[in-house]
Scaffold this active site. Structure first.
Site, PDB file in Angstrom:
ATOM      1  CD  GLU A 128      -1.725  -2.371   1.600  1.00 53.97           C
ATOM      2  OE1 GLU A 128      -0.480  -2.629   2.243  1.00 53.97           O
ATOM      3  OE2 GLU A 128      -2.532  -3.146   1.904  1.00 53.97           O
ATOM      4  CG  PHE A 130      -9.887  -9.462  11.268  1.00 52.51           C
ATOM      5  CD1 PHE A 130      -8.444  -9.800  11.657  1.00 52.51           C
ATOM      6  CD2 PHE A 130      -9.973  -9.537   9.784  1.00 52.51           C
ATOM      7  CE1 PHE A 130      -7.510 -10.356  10.748  1.00 52.51           C
ATOM      8  CE2 PHE A 130      -9.108 -10.002   9.205  1.00 52.51           C
ATOM      9  CZ  PHE A 130      -7.873 -10.259   9.541  1.00 52.51           C
ATOM     10  CD  GLN A 131      -7.470  -6.955   7.606  1.00 51.73           C
ATOM     11  OE1 GLN A 131      -8.434  -7.021   6.731  1.00 51.73           O
ATOM     12  NE2 GLN A 131      -6.351  -7.749   7.208  1.00 51.73           N
ATOM     13  CE  LYS A 179     -16.575  -6.618   3.195  1.00 54.55           C
ATOM     14  NZ  LYS A 179     -16.188  -8.047   3.591  1.00 54.55           N
ATOM     15  CG  MET A 226      22.261  12.653   3.534  1.00 56.35           C
ATOM     16  SD  MET A 226      23.457  13.799   2.581  1.00 56.35           S
ATOM     17  CE  MET A 226      22.369  14.251   1.368  1.00 56.35           C
TER      18      MET A 226
END
Lengths: 220, 603
Positions: free
Chosen positions: B90, B152-153, B202, B513
């Site tokens: 993502e 969940f999630q 959802k 760097m």
């Protein structure tokens, strides 16, 4: 150890004499202009929807603005809420607070209140009630109202400017204070002056930047 | 636009792109019936309304990863002409959408599911926020009845993203969800662009609705000032006319506000030297005599000399980031500042503006143009700037018998590509060399992570840039080994989508760097910056199905680059550069821009 670029060394380069201060303002090399923090009240009219308060308070915390108190409540229009914020910041900080608040989509208008605005807070003070008559006398002195009493305690409601509440607490402390709960400041502009109105009273950004007026905070 | 479709075959079929743009009206669904069946049926679910909102807004591409809570939206996308690029992570989706927004000027769209999908987007969203890039993120959310129950999630996505979005919304009504998306799209590009997010539970996307989304429109509470105050414009114009040592400082806002052309005309007409910030690269042609290129920490010596000594600084669309200003006290210490910005909050935030001009960059530059009657008499100043250009020239040594110098590779890549080639980078030394040694002449050809400094930005942004770019524009990703290692799973996407991207990994087996700073400020103690071992990136590329190349010495450089550029698909060049090469000039953090170091000894 590793080669770099060619050119005159730093000390061989001309260096300008001017300077800026920490607020980025160009100053005379001899004079260091500083801005002392001042206490002021900012009022924001916002849409009354979930998450607005967290948007506003989150903005303050992530930009590290010093927030003294914050109150929020509905207004005459049920779709709008008013957030009253007391801050202590130097002028450029106050300017930034207003501008950043204005950027939030749910914020309708923002305004710093004049020093003469009405500012009130409320405190509930629970004290030992061994000398009820004296407690009542002190409550009277501060226009307090006894809202609860028991054989051991009395709870007094005091409203007013911050100094008044602090003075009341100070005086009540002789009886033994059990608990205190205080709200933050809520405020409205005086007379016909609108505290915060959709766009009309909001200063144009260009002017806001040039408003060098310094108005010492006054709590009542 | 079909010519922007690059190598993405399905989108090439899309003959009439006007059809999508035309349908940006609320009643589009019924009007467009003769053109395409897929966009004409009335919506039946929240998810269809979300997709319809995207179509109405003219969205052609979306970048994302499937997942449980976003499935209804993907199901609706299945029937849409919007081409979805499935990313490997993502974070890559957000960067690709971000780059798409930079190159096309239209908000890029990324999708993710709830919880880990949404949190993986956060880095990319924060990146877009810092750089004011237009981006729309759509995240799935657990069904409303589970919200707040640690389902969940589940993650409080609007809570997590509030500090890094311009605006975000938790959608709570199937009838309104499409309009929420329309509004978020409009907000992403209006005024000062930025990322917006809509969280989509959802049950809301699954829920029935026949409500078509409203047309994209920003809410009434979001007001943008287009024109600056005429009085201040007049005062600023007078200041410019009387300037002895004027400088134009062009920031990223110039490019986002499509003001490059106006700024070019203004600078050339009045012969004012031009400096850009890093996000402003490309706003002014760097091969023009008036260009002093980029100022700041790793800006050119001449730009930093000019900014330090100017008496009138015209800053346009820049927020005076500390990487540009160095220490505030010594930044343009003798200059009066004319500051043009569309965001009032940027005025006097870091540097006090003597002439604050709030408004759209293009409009305000035109206002200034009209108001300035006489060019400043600054012949001596221009001569001085040219003198600094030769005093502090960006020259480097590239002895044949020594390891390949990175500057040489950048210049070779520049030479092998057209003026309109798009460069994307990760973050680190390679990014600075890409700023310094590539000659940019066009806006929207420089794609980098400026404000947030996100390592791993290079490859995913090359994917988004490739899709937004015209077919004849090469896309070159200049990356570092450390940076590339962070998101190289995106190669799978580039191969699958047959994207013509050339990745040049400047490989020094260091977080370069950091190594440079450790040498300068930490007694050379290379704590965790010395990688010691790196995968062979050319072979890794082959494993992904891309074309792999390797450069070890100067003999290979030109030929290999030509081969990689002409390869029609993703290619990776593992360039083994001088491991000790460092970036100069350098202004130490918070230092005086005029005191930039040319060598390590001067730090």
């Amino acid at each position: 150890m590793k080669r770099g670029l060619e050119g005159p060394e730093p000390e061989e380069r001309p260096s300008p004499t001017g300077r800026r201060n920490k607020q980025g303002i160009r100053i005379d090399p001899e004079v260091e202009a500083t801005h002392e923090p001042r206490r002021t009240v900012i009022s924001a009219l916002v849409t009354h929807e979930p998450g607005v308060l967290s948007d506003v308070s989150g903005l303050f915390s992530r930009r590290q603005f010093n927030i003294e108190s914050l109150t929020v409540g509905p207004t005459e229009d049920e779709d709008r809420a008013r957030i009253t914020i007391v801050v202590e910041e130097p002028d450029p900080g106050i300017d930034q607070i207003e501008k950043q608040l204005r950027k939030l989509v749910p914020v309708i208008s923002v305004r710093e209140l004049e020093p003469d605005a009405m500012r009130r807070e409320l405190a509930l003070i629970k004290v030992d009630a061994e000398r009820p008559d004296q407690v009542a006398a002190v409550a009277d002195m501060y226009d307090g109202k006894t809202v609860d009493s028991s054989p051991e305690t009395a709870t007094i409601e005091v409203t007013g400017a911050r100094q008044k509440i602090e003075a009341a607490i100070d005086t009540f402390s002789q009886f033994g204070i059990r608990e205190i709960s205080r709200t933050g400041t809520t405020a409205l502009a005086r007379g016909t002056d609108r505290t915060a109105a959709p766009s009309s009273t909001a200063q144009p950004a260009d002017e806001a930047n040039h408003d060098d007026q310094y108005t010492p905070a006054d709590d009542d | 636009m079909s010519e922007r479709a690059a190598k993405v075959t399905p989108a090439d079929d899309e003959q009439d792109d006007d059809q999508i743009t035309d349908s940006a009206a609320p009643d589009a669904a019924t009007d467009a019936s003769t053109e395409s069946e897929t966009t004409t049926d009335p919506v039946t679910t929240g998810a269809e309304s979300v997709v319809r909102a995207l179509e109405n807004a003219g969205v052609e591409y979306a970048f994302g990863v499937q997942g449980g809570a976003i499935m209804p939206v993907y199901d609706a996308l299945y029937d849409s002409d919007i081409y979805h690029v499935t990313m490997a992570h993502e974070q890559g989706a957000a960067h690709a959408a971000d780059a798409y927004g930079i190159v096309s000027g239209e908000p890029g769209v990324c999708l993710a599911t709830s919880g880990p999908g949404a949190t993986n987007l956060v880095t990319g969203i924060a990146d877009a926020d810092m750089d004011s890039d237009p981006l729309l993120a759509l995240t799935g959310q657990v069904p409303t009845e589970f919200v707040g129950n640690d389902a969940f999630q589940e993650t409080d996505t609007t809570g997590v993203t509030t500090p890094v979005t311009k605006e975000n919304t938790f959608s709570s009504d199937s009838d309104h969800v499409g309009s929420d998306v329309s509004e978020a799209f409009a907000l992403a590009r209006e005024g000062r662009p930025g990322p917006t997010l809509v969280d989509l539970p959802k049950d809301i996307t699954n829920g029935e609705t026949d409500r078509e989304p409203d047309a994209p429109k920003v809410p009434d509470t979001y007001e943008v000032q287009e024109r600056a105050d005429e009085e201040i414009v007049a005062a600023a114009a007078e200041r410019i006319e009387n300037a002895d040592r004027p400088v134009l400082l062009l920031g990223g806002g110039v490019i986002k506000g499509e003001a490059s052309e106006a700024c070019r005309e203004f600078a050339i007409e009045h012969e004012i030297p031009v400096i850009t910030t890093m996000p402003g690269i490309g706003s002014f042609p760097e091969d023009h005599e008036l260009s002093l290129e980029m100022a700041g920490m790793h800006g050119t010596g001449y730009a930093n000399m000019a900014i330090t000594h100017c008496d009138t600084l015209i800053g346009i669309g820049t927020r005076f980031d500390d990487r540009l200003t160095g220490g505030i006290e010594t930044f343009a210490p003798e200059a009066e500042l004319i500051h043009v910005d569309i965001d009032p909050a940027e005025i006097s935030k870091n540097i006090y503006a003597d002439y604050p001009l709030v408004g759209d960059a293009e409009t305000v530059v035109e206002q200034l143009s009209d108001a300035v009657d006489e060019s400043p008499e600054a012949k001596k100043w221009r001569a001085q700037c040219q003198q600094w250009k030769s005093d502090y020239s960006m020259a480097y040594d590239a002895p044949e018998d020594e390891p390949v110098q990175p500057e040489f590779v950048i210049e070779a890549l520049d030479e092998a590509t057209s003026d309109r080639a798009i460069v994307t980078t990760g973050v680190g030394q390679h990014q600075m060399w890409a700023c310094q040694y590539w000659t940019y002449t066009e806006p929207r050809t420089w794609v980098s992570s400026h404000g947030l400094g996100t390592m791993g930005y290079g490859l995913p942004s090359a994917i988004g840039a490739r899709i937004a770019a015209d077919d004849d524009q090469e896309v070159v990703c200049i990356d570092g080994d450390g940076s590339f290692l962070m998101t190289l799973q995106g190669l799978s996407v580039a191969v699958r989508e047959e994207l013509d991207i050339t990745v040049a990994v400047l490989n020094n087996e260091y977080i370069g760097m950091v190594r440079q700073w450790q040498d300068a400020f930490f007694d050379g103690r290379h704590s965790a910056s010395d990688y010691g071992w790196m995968p062979e990136f050319d072979k890794l590329a082959e494993a992904f199905g891309a074309c792999g190349f390797r450069i070890d010495d100067y003999d290979d450089v030109a030929e290999t680059i030509d081969e990689a550029i002409s390869y029609d698909g993703p290619s990776v060049i593992d360039v083994h550069i001088d491991p000790d090469a460092n970036v100069y000039p350098m202004v130490p953090s918070g230092g005086d821009n005029g005191q930039f170091a040319l060598t390590e000894d001067q730090l």
